[in-house]
Scaffold this motif. Sequence first.
Motif, PDB file in Angstrom:
ATOM      1  N   TYR A 179      -5.733   2.412   4.023  1.00  0.00           N
ATOM      2  CA  TYR A 179      -4.501   1.792   3.530  1.00  0.00           C
ATOM      3  C   TYR A 179      -4.823   0.722   2.489  1.00  0.00           C
ATOM      4  CZ  TYR A 179      -1.921   3.900   7.452  1.00  0.00           C
ATOM      5  OH  TYR A 179      -1.350   4.775   8.340  1.00  0.00           O
TER       6      TYR A 179
ATOM      7  N   TYR B  30       0.815  -1.217   0.000  1.00  0.00           N
ATOM      8  CA  TYR B  30       0.000   0.000   0.000  1.00  0.00           C
ATOM      9  C   TYR B  30       0.847   1.265   0.000  1.00  0.00           C
ATOM     10  CZ  TYR B  30       0.718   0.886   5.037  1.00  0.00           C
ATOM     11  OH  TYR B  30       1.262   1.169   6.273  1.00  0.00           O
TER      12      TYR B  30
ATOM     13  N   THR C  11       1.288  -4.273   3.852  1.00  0.00           N
ATOM     14  CA  THR C  11      -0.132  -4.573   3.654  1.00  0.00           C
ATOM     15  C   THR C  11      -0.558  -5.819   4.422  1.00  0.00           C
ATOM     16  OG1 THR C  11       0.019  -3.646   1.424  1.00  0.00           O
ATOM     17  CG2 THR C  11      -1.889  -5.041   1.907  1.00  0.00           C
TER      18      THR C  11
ATOM     19  N   TYR D 249      -5.737   1.721  -1.135  1.00  0.00           N
ATOM     20  CA  TYR D 249      -4.688   2.098  -2.080  1.00  0.00           C
ATOM     21  C   TYR D 249      -4.265   0.939  -2.986  1.00  0.00           C
ATOM     22  CZ  TYR D 249      -4.290   6.429   0.570  1.00  0.00           C
ATOM     23  OH  TYR D 249      -4.564   7.632   1.173  1.00  0.00           O
TER      24      TYR D 249
END
Length: 390
Positions: free
Chosen positions: A177, A154, A199, A180
């Motif tokens: 997050y 992310y 991530t 994205y």
Amino acid sequence: MKRNTVILIALGLFLATFSVYGQNFNVSKCEESAEKSQNIKAEALQKVLDKLTLAGVPGVVGAIFEKGNLWTLSSGYAKIEGQIPIQACHLVYTQSIAKSYMAVVIMQLAEEGKIDINSNITEYLPSEITSMLVGADEVTVKMLLNHTSGLPEYNYHPTYVTRLLQNPTRIFQPKEYISYIEGKELDFEPGSRYSYRNTNYVLLALIADQITGNHGKYMEENIFERLGFKNTFYKIKQGESYGDRLVNGYWDRYSNGIVENASVLQNTNVASMVGDDGIITTAEEAILFLKGLMEGKLVSSESLEMMKEWVLDKNGDPQYGLGLDYTTFMREPAIGHSGGGLGSGSQLYFFPEKGIYMFFGINLGTVTDSPTHKDAEKILEEIYGVVLGK
């Protein structure tokens, strides 16, 4: 002295020009708890830490556990403005070392029968999250833990980086997050290889929240309280100085060897993070966390062995387990984790063949390039040599 004077003058100029980044937090002296050892190794290590701060690192704290003794060291400043000396009782940012704590939470939940790490993540995450993830039905919880999920990173997204730097007081939410990487293809087939991704650990935090209702509280009760910690905090409060003990963070924004105070940006960034980051602690309690994990105080021996099942790189060398990094320092195997941020850097490792634990934390950012880093890397080798008796 001349170098420090130059840095302080430069900081004064930057603080006047960049008030948002340059805003700093109050820091004061605190009461030491761990022993300040007077042994020969400690004296040698202190000299090398002093070299590190003379090279331009604002401040560094360290802790070593060896032969039944835990001792601490420090050099430089917790806050350059006012020249507040850094002490081992100050709180430092651990950055990605938080991943080891997050992994322990997941393994504890697995021991309680509340999660199967070999199950698909779609069994634990709400559809509003999984619908954003391409290939979610191919990814297991274990793949998140050992970074073999193939999910994109992310914080590589330019929109995230732009919002972070242009809005240094803006708090991000975990779902944001994940947004994205919404609709982005997998970087590789899940389970086929290792590639470190923040991530993965944001998703683990969201999974733990689904199971516990509040994974931060669960972590406090099952790690911090179990180990008797009074100086370790997760999901920190934005702008909180924690009794004036949280160090200021600095960065070399222009890669010219001149540091600026980036405490607001550093603090807000860490306050936004869950799973992949978000913990502040003392050098002593960082050591006691890893030691407690290795000694079976947090998870069973079976779970610990699973955490040490290393993913291999293309050369067949071990890389990463479940929230634990495998590396070598001067050819000595080490287990633990490191972390880097906009205004800090840290290392927490156990050397099984030596029976030594080490932690070092600095309040200089490691994610921006700096000539200071080049000097620091050479001095770090000296530090490792002293720690390992090389």
